[in-house]
Design a protein around this motif. Structure first.
Motif, PDB file in Angstrom:
ATOM      1  N   ALA A 420       3.565   0.549  -9.095  1.00  0.00           N
ATOM      2  CA  ALA A 420       3.077  -0.409  -8.105  1.00  0.00           C
ATOM      3  C   ALA A 420       2.209   0.371  -7.138  1.00  0.00           C
ATOM      4  O   ALA A 420       2.653   1.388  -6.586  1.00  0.00           O
ATOM      5  N   THR A 429      -0.143  -3.866 -10.245  1.00  0.00           N
ATOM      6  CA  THR A 429       0.655  -3.075 -11.172  1.00  0.00           C
ATOM      7  C   THR A 429      -0.290  -2.346 -12.112  1.00  0.00           C
ATOM      8  O   THR A 429      -1.203  -2.958 -12.680  1.00  0.00           O
ATOM      9  N   TRP A 505      11.456  -4.322  -7.998  1.00  0.00           N
ATOM     10  CA  TRP A 505      10.936  -4.286  -9.366  1.00  0.00           C
ATOM     11  C   TRP A 505      11.866  -5.105 -10.248  1.00  0.00           C
ATOM     12  O   TRP A 505      13.079  -4.890 -10.255  1.00  0.00           O
ATOM     13  N   HIS A 567       6.420  -6.902  -9.448  1.00  0.00           N
ATOM     14  CA  HIS A 567       6.617  -6.009  -8.302  1.00  0.00           C
ATOM     15  C   HIS A 567       6.402  -6.838  -7.038  1.00  0.00           C
ATOM     16  O   HIS A 567       5.387  -7.546  -6.929  1.00  0.00           O
TER      17      HIS A 567
END
Length: 639
Positions: A420, A429, A505, A567
């Protein structure tokens, strides 16, 4: 004072000077040389230079709750350097390993007991205490590793543990693909004193110490290019302190300095030999020799002693003494010897005391060589899409043939991270591809396929592994520790900013023939599950900013897998799909594809908008214009 040597040429033309001008120029240069010589002579005193003092003491950089690569190796074009990297990503700094002290706190998380497991008997008897800096990051402890990311690809790097000094034993080991211990270095077993790693390796391990106190680990690093001879770093010392819960708890060893009694008297001009001893053994630093408060000179301590010869003391009484100046205040305290009286007979009493120049000056630090950048691997260019031309006219024979191209890359080995990061103030990402050497390449996940071939297969061991199918099952696995022929995929928030964390995550979906699990091993090979599609999704993990970690990625069946991730940082979410080709699946078949048509009809090639209608329209306009001109011409003739 300034010397001006331009008057000879002020009126000269841009041609060769005449003999007279050359003579004038030579005289001016000679005069300037005399002046420069006089100025240089005036800058050097006729009397002896004053004594050189010892370099000032300094404190080491203490590392006790940060990620660090204790041995960060640079090698390119025959130049080898070893530094210590502190921190992560662009925020990382570098230091000389000699200036660093690694502190392993004495806490409930670092203080462990040797397990009653046969595979770990090398650590000691079951139940004995030990202190561990773990392979998996604990944010309250130091996280030490090593790196060959600054090494030219194709070069092998060797690490040799040459010596360990300290109150206990030292063992360095990691967890293998099925949780088994992989021993790297041992202070007691000669079979584990050296190991090689390829370029572009970044590794962590468990560092175990069996007693509290200060340790010195001496390594030697070698780099061997393809077909070449090894280049050595020489000894590289790493200093550890095991104990305490803060930097203030690191004790400096108390020292004592003794000056051997000089003779009571000496004749003027007679050299006087002075010798000082410093305890304890191994105290690193310098000894300054003094006459009262005047420094006569300094010498480094070697084998617990330093010697110095003084000349030129003035006639009369003197108080000779010595004091120890430690290199690092973090290691040793300063100390001084009592003064000893000495009388110089004869000579003059007006000249100040002088000393012979110090035979050793403070060593100057030099920057460690940096690795030369190497070209990074880039994705294949994407094809441009063209449209076939169309025409209202009669069909022609055409050579249009559609062409399909693949773009992106297949990663079958080497280091990469699912990261990330912030790009242009936006959370995205990316795949951080470090497999090509040099600077990493940041790729869109859609442009990457990870391939797990035969080298990635492993058998599930005895233990709590039901989430992988149980004992004896075959899985395809990205291991926690780097393995040749297998991608080494980690996760990374080093580029996600400096505030607003952690990053959440999540694994939100799995499209594939089997189940997927991501897990870590603890120090003794027991799995700690991060994601597990077998018991339902989504699964989530909060990852602090500045994290770079690795775990095990296991797939239970061969085939194509597409893993959906998200993320989230500070309320902003980005999603991605990461593709894996497992087993015999062709990874290139999973890369993105683009189709183009290149059409020819024996004349000009055409792409994009069709040209035939335009040509036909233009021809009609030309014919109409011709007719109009002819009619107008006839009317004018008739009139």
């Amino acid at each position: 004072m300034k010397v001006k040597i331009v008057s000879v040429w002020n009126s000269a033309k841009p041609s060769m000077p005449t003999p007279a001008r050359r003579r004038s120029l030579g005289g001016a240069l000679a005069a300037a040389g005399v002046l420069v010589a006089l100025l240089g002579t005036a800058a050097v005193p006729v009397s002896a230079a004053p004594g050189v003092p010892a370099p000032p003491s300094r404190a080491r950089t203490v590392l006790n709750d940060v990620h660090t690569d204790l041995l960060f190796v640079d090698y390119a074009d025959g130049h080898l350097g070893v530094r210590t990297r502190i921190g992560n990503g662009d925020e990382a700094t570098f230091a000389d390993p000699a200036d660093v002290l690694v502190q392993l706190f004495d806490t409930d998380t670092s203080r462990l007991a040797v397990p009653d497991l046969p595979d770990y008997a090398f650590l000691g008897a079951p139940g004995e205490p030990m202190w561990m800096a773990p392979e998996i990051q604990d944010y309250a402890l130091v996280w030490p590793g090593w790196s060959t990311e600054g090494v030219t690809p194709g070069t092998d790097v060797g690490f040799q543990l040459r010596e360990v000094r300290g109150p206990g034993r030292v063992e360095v080991f990691a967890s293998g693909p099925v949780g088994e211990p992989l021993r790297y270095f041992s202070s007691t077993d000669p079979a584990y004193r050296g190991r090689e790693w390829p370029a572009m390796t970044h590794a962590h391990a468990n560092w175990v110490f069996t007693a509290l106190g200060r340790y010195t680990l001496t390594f030697e690093v070698t780099a061997t290019p393809p077909g070449g001879t090894p280049v050595s770093s020489g000894p590289v010392e790493l200093t550890w302190y095991v104990g305490g819960t803060s930097t203030a708890d690191i004790p400096a060893a108390t020292t004592s300095t003794i000056l051997a009694p000089p003779p009571a008297t000496s004749a003027a001009g007679t050299p006087i030999a002075l010798t000082a001893t410093v305890a304890p053994d191994g105290a690193a630093g310098w000894v300054e020799f003094l006459d009262g408060d005047t420094v006569l000179g300094s010498e480094p301590v070697a084998a617990g002693a330093a010697a110095f010869t003084v000349t030129g003391l003035t006639a009369g009484e003197h108080q000779l003494s010595a004091r120890f100046v430690p290199t690092y205040t973090t290691d040793f305290t300063p100390s001084a010897a009592p003064a000893a009286a000495h009388r110089v007979i004869g000579g003059t009493a007006s000249a100040p005391p002088s000393s012979s120049p110090s035979s050793s000056a403070a060593p100057s630090s030099s920057a460690a060589p940096s690795s030369s950048p190497t070209p990074s691997r880039t994705a294949s260019p994407e094809a441009t899409t063209t449209r076939p031309a169309t025409s209202a006219a009669a069909p022609r024979t055409s050579s249009c043939a559609p062409t399909t191209r693949t773009s992106g890359v297949v990663i079958s080995a080497g280091h990469a991270d699912l990261a990330a990061r912030m790009e242009g103030g936006r959370l995205v990402t990316r795949i951080k591809d470090g497999t090509g050497g040099g600077a990493p390449v940041w790729r869109a996940p859609a442009d990457v396929v990870f391939h797990l071939g035969d080298a990635a297969t492993s058998t599930v061991p005895v233990g709590p592994f039901d989430f992988l199918g149980g004992q004896g099952a075959t899985v395809w696995q990205v291991p926690q520790t780097q393995k040749p022929g297998v991608p080494w995929l980690g996760w990374n928030t080093e580029e996600a900013g400096q505030s607003g964390g952690p990053v959440t995550w999540k694994l939100t979906g799995v499209d594939g023939p089997g189940t997927v699990a991501v897990f870590e091993y603890d120090a003794f090979g027991q799995p700690k599950i991060v994601f597990n599609s077998k018991d339902g999704l989504p699964d989530g993990l909060d990852v602090p900013l500045g994290t770079h970690a690795h775990g095990n990625w296991a797939f239970t069946k061969p085939g194509a897998y597409r893993l959906s991730f998200s993320h989230t940082l500070a309320g902003v979410t980005t999603t991605s799909v990461v593709t894996f080709a497992v087993g015999g699946t062709d990874p290139r078949s999973l890369l993105p594809r683009t189709t183009s048509t290149g059409c020819t009809d024996g004349r000009l090639p055409r792409t994009g908008t069709a040209l035939a209608p335009l040509i036909a329209t233009g021809a009609a306009m030309i014919a109409a214009g011709g007719v109009l001109v002819a009619v107008t011409y006839r009317r004018r003739r008739t009139t």
